[in-house]
Design an enzyme around this catalytic site. Structure first.
Site, PDB file in Angstrom:
ATOM      1  N   HIS A 518      -2.780   7.653  16.628  1.00 14.05           N
ATOM      2  CA  HIS A 518      -4.209   7.388  16.423  1.00 14.05           C
ATOM      3  C   HIS A 518      -5.047   8.186  17.418  1.00 14.05           C
ATOM      4  O   HIS A 518      -6.034   8.829  17.044  1.00 14.05           O
ATOM      5  CB  HIS A 518      -4.488   5.886  16.580  1.00 14.05           C
ATOM      6  N   GLU A 519      -4.630   8.172  18.682  1.00 13.61           N
ATOM      7  CA  GLU A 519      -5.422   8.857  19.710  1.00 13.61           C
ATOM      8  C   GLU A 519      -5.392  10.365  19.513  1.00 13.61           C
ATOM      9  O   GLU A 519      -6.421  11.028  19.594  1.00 13.61           O
ATOM     10  CB  GLU A 519      -4.917   8.491  21.107  1.00 13.61           C
ATOM     11  N   HIS A 522      -7.791  11.611  16.949  1.00 16.11           N
ATOM     12  CA  HIS A 522      -9.178  11.877  17.340  1.00 16.11           C
ATOM     13  C   HIS A 522      -9.358  13.342  17.701  1.00 16.11           C
ATOM     14  O   HIS A 522     -10.360  13.972  17.356  1.00 16.11           O
ATOM     15  CB  HIS A 522      -9.558  11.014  18.547  1.00 16.11           C
ATOM     16  N   GLU A 548     -12.161   6.967  13.390  1.00 18.04           N
ATOM     17  CA  GLU A 548     -11.158   5.934  13.665  1.00 18.04           C
ATOM     18  C   GLU A 548     -10.192   5.799  12.488  1.00 18.04           C
ATOM     19  O   GLU A 548      -8.993   5.580  12.663  1.00 18.04           O
ATOM     20  CB  GLU A 548     -11.830   4.590  13.936  1.00 18.04           C
TER      21      GLU A 548
HETATM   22 ZN    ZN Z   1      -9.822   5.332  18.126  1.00 21.35          ZN
END
Ligand code: ZN
Length: 732
Positions: A518-519, A522, A548
């Site tokens: 997830h990170e 970004h 997100e």
């Molecule tokens: Zn996030």
């Protein structure tokens, strides 16, 4: 990441960092000096120009390891006899293959040496078999040859010959030397040149005899002694302080070393007694090295075992120029990790993953040394939670990282009964592995240097270099969360992974791949949307929500395994469930194709509680995953994510997502992002899968009749109307 219950530092910040240092300037000067010196040794020497091609603002965060290089031999060839025209009926039907030599009962080594000598036109006595073995499953013998001149090897004049079970040569490669070499000096000549080493006193008197002519010629080819050559190598490596640790008296000639296959074709062998900076004695020899098919020189050969590198180098014996450099360390990285497809410790076991890198994405491998520092990622602990100061050069290099042995094996135990700090090495390894995997995986889909990816060295392939991801494991600046800062291309992405204290013992977010994915996501979505120079395109509102959402989508699909295809509800998949204690995830709903499990639709954005980016992201991810499931229903699934195959559902989906990111405008709405994905599909597969894409969007309200009615505030006062229709041509 960001859980719904905790707040933390802003997700993105720009920070100006110091970009010059006096050490760097000195190093550049020395490199420049060496390039000049080298030109006097040979104008044809290949030098690693790609490092020079990147801007001088790169790699300030750590001292970059010197990369392997050597002469580019343009005459190198590889020829094979089968099949000449792959796939033609002629070859397939008859199996008729053309061989380079007839059937022979001679030993493979003899066949190979005679073949290469005849083909290249060198005398048979210049060809030496260095190694040979036969593959049991194919019956093919693989023979490795090297050229020698007057009994001294030309270090980079190699050939390999493949011979079938009937003794026929089926293929070969060679880069043999076609010119004449400088006359080899006798050891006396070397000793006279290299005074006060007095090599002749160390033995091997048989080599004293030498004609005056040979000595004269040799003294022009050998102007520096072995220790001076070693000093030149140290300077090339940037190890200026190490020069004083080795004096001329440390050199010893070693006649006994001239006996094994790998050492006997040297002009001499010797050692430099272990200097303080090395792990063992420095091995020294002298050979020829060709810099082109017709140009060769005498070189000192060094084997230098350092703590983080093990170099095999050739240094011009006339000038001290480093002609080639190979780091043996970079060869066999292995990690004990939760691989892609295993989300966390509750989802499966760790395995040993060997050489996972995608070569075209990471041509120099993942490591710059024997720690978790590399071209794509620099991973370390940050238990103290230091923020601004840590990115300064000195402090980052001082940060703790696991250190492997020579073979780059990162295998560390985890005791889950203890707190995360006790398994820091395993955590940093996991973080380093996963960030690198994602670098390589997204590279295959087009997140390359030009597109603004994260790399210290861009290898001259475009984009702005100098920005590997700096990833902090067990970052002490927070709990129960994680974040990723994405400044514009050329500035480091920064990932912070926190420990989760919702249960005892605490859990480590580094071990939940979904959070790392997830990170990292970004970084991908921010760099791709609106261009790599513009990191503000997914900052708030619907675009921030999708920022997100993409992270959750990737976290969900990369944990997918083949058996999951059989589950018609596709889920439920939780975000952050392991880190959060193992019972519940951190989103409102888990991801699932079942509307009873996850009822999210486009119009949820109107509801109270959906004004924040993470809630919006859940809706976007829920919608987008329907497209994913439709495509794998139609096209199937492959575990080979890095193939980027357009004929498999999961890889096609990821390609469409990445292409959509690249095509959508800055600050896109849900409708914009949907249109970009549909356009990507049209461009890539000509609309063949458009209806599957449309049906996915329409299932959760983002069909052709979805509407967004803008309110007076651009961030949260709009009204969305679900549309469940697909285009007419998709109705069946
Ligand atoms: Zn996030």
């Amino acid at each position: 990441m960001d859980s719904t219950r905790s707040t933390s530092r802003p997700a993105r910040r720009h920070r100006r960092q110091p970009r010059t240092s006096s050490a760097r300037t000195l190093a550049q000067l020395l490199v420049a000096v060496f390039v000049l010196v080298q030109l006097t040794c040979s104008s044809t020497t290949a030098y690693p120009t790609r490092r020079a091609a990147t801007p001088s603002t790169t790699s300030h965060l750590y001292a970059p390891a010197r990369k392997s290089f050597g002469p580019a031999l343009t005459h190198a060839t590889y020829r094979h006899a089968l099949p000449r025209r792959p796939g033609t009926a002629n070859n397939v039907a008859t199996g008729a293959l053309e061989y380079l030599t007839p059937v022979s009962g001679a030993p493979a080594g003899e066949i190979a040496a005679a073949f290469v000598a005849a083909t290249v036109g060198v005398p048979v006595d210049e060809v030496v078999v260095m190694a040979s073995h036969r593959s049991e499953h194919t019956g093919v013998s693989h023979v490795y040859l090297r050229q020698v001149k007057g009994g001294v090897e030309v270090a980079n004049a190699d050939a390999n010959v493949n011979i079938d079970r009937l003794g026929r040569v089926i293929s070969y490669g060679e880069a043999f030397f076609r010119g004449s070499v400088p006359t080899a000096p006798s050891l006396v000549a070397v000793a006279e040149t290299a005074a006060p080493l007095q090599l002749h006193q160390a033995g091997n008197g048989a080599q004293h005899a030498s004609s005056p002519t040979a000595v004269d010629s040799a003294t022009s080819a050998v102007k520096i002694d072995p220790v001076a050559g070693y000093h030149a190598l140290l300077r090339h490596l940037g190890m200026h302080d190490a020069v004083a640790q080795t004096s001329a008296a440390a050199f010893r000639l070693d006649p006994a070393m001239s006996t094994t296959t790998s050492t006997k074709h040297k002009l001499f062998r010797g050692t430099i007694a272990r200097p303080a900076h090395a792990e063992s004695d420095v091995v020294v020899g002298m050979t020829y090295l060709q810099t082109s098919s017709t140009s060769a020189k005498l070189v000192y050969e060094y084997e230098v075992e350092l703590r983080d590198n093990w170099y095999h180098a050739h240094v011009c014996a006339a000038t001290g120029a480093v002609e080639s450099l190979v780091d043996w360390v970079a060869d066999a990285a292995s990690y004990e990790v939760y691989p892609i497809g295993v989300n966390d410790p509750d989802d499966g076991d760790r395995v040993r993953v060997k050489r996972p890198e995608l070569v075209r994405a990471s041509p120099d491998g993942w490591h710059s040394d024997r720690t978790t520092i590399g071209n794509n990622v620099i991973a370390q602990e940050n238990l103290s939670g230091k923020a601004d100061a840590l990115l300064k050069e000195g402090e980052l290099s001082a940060a703790y990282r696991p250190r492997s042995g020579h073979k780059l094996h990162f295998h560390y135990d985890i005791d889950f009964a203890k707190n995360p700090k006790s398994y820091l090495d395993a955590s940093i390894t996991q973080l380093f592995y996963m960030n690198n995997m994602l670098h390589d995986l997204f590279y295959a889909y087009g997140f390359t240097e030009n597109a603004g990816n994260f790399q210290a060295d861009n290898f001259g392939r475009g984009g702005v270099a100098g920005d590997p991801v700096v990833a902090f494991a067990q970052d002490g600046s927070g709990y129960n969360n994680a974040n990723f800062a994405t400044p514009p291309d050329g500035k480091n992405g920064k990932m912070r992974m926190y420990v989760w204290n919702t249960v005892v013992p605490n859990r480590d977010g580094d071990l939940e791949n979904g959070i790392v994915i997830h990170e990292f996501g970004h970084g991908v979505s921010n760099r791709l949307t609106g261009g790599p120079h513009n990191s503000g395109c997914l900052a708030w509102g619907e675009s921030g929500g999708m920022g997100e959402g993409w992270g959750d989508v990737w976290a969900t699909i990369f944990r997918h395994r083949s058996a999951d295809r059989a589950r018609r509800d596709y889920g439920p998949w939780h975000m952050g469930k392991y880190a959060n204690g193992g019972t519940t995830g951190i989103r409102k709903y888990p991801y699932s194709a079942d509307m009873d499990v996850n009822p999210s639709t486009y119009s949820f954005l109107n509801h109270q509680g959906y004004w924040g980016v993470h809630a919006k992201g859940e809706v976007w991810a829920s919608i987008l995953l329907e497209v994913y499931w439709n495509l794998i229903n139609d096209l199937g699934w492959t575990g080979d994510w890095k193939s980027a195959a357009v004929d498999k559902g999961n890889t096609l989906f990821n390609q469409l997502v990445v292409d959509g990111l690249t095509m959508q405008p800055c600050r896109p709405t849900f409708l914009d992002a949907r249109s970009a994905i549909l356009q990507a599909e049209a461009v890539l597969t000509g609309g063949r899968h458009a209806c599957a894409v449309w049906r996915g969007f329409a299932k959760r309200g983002l069909g052709v009749d979805a509407q967004r009615i803008a309110g007076k505030n651009p961030w949260d006062d709009d009204t969305r109307i679900d549309g469940f229709s697909v285009p007419d041509e998709c109705r069946s």
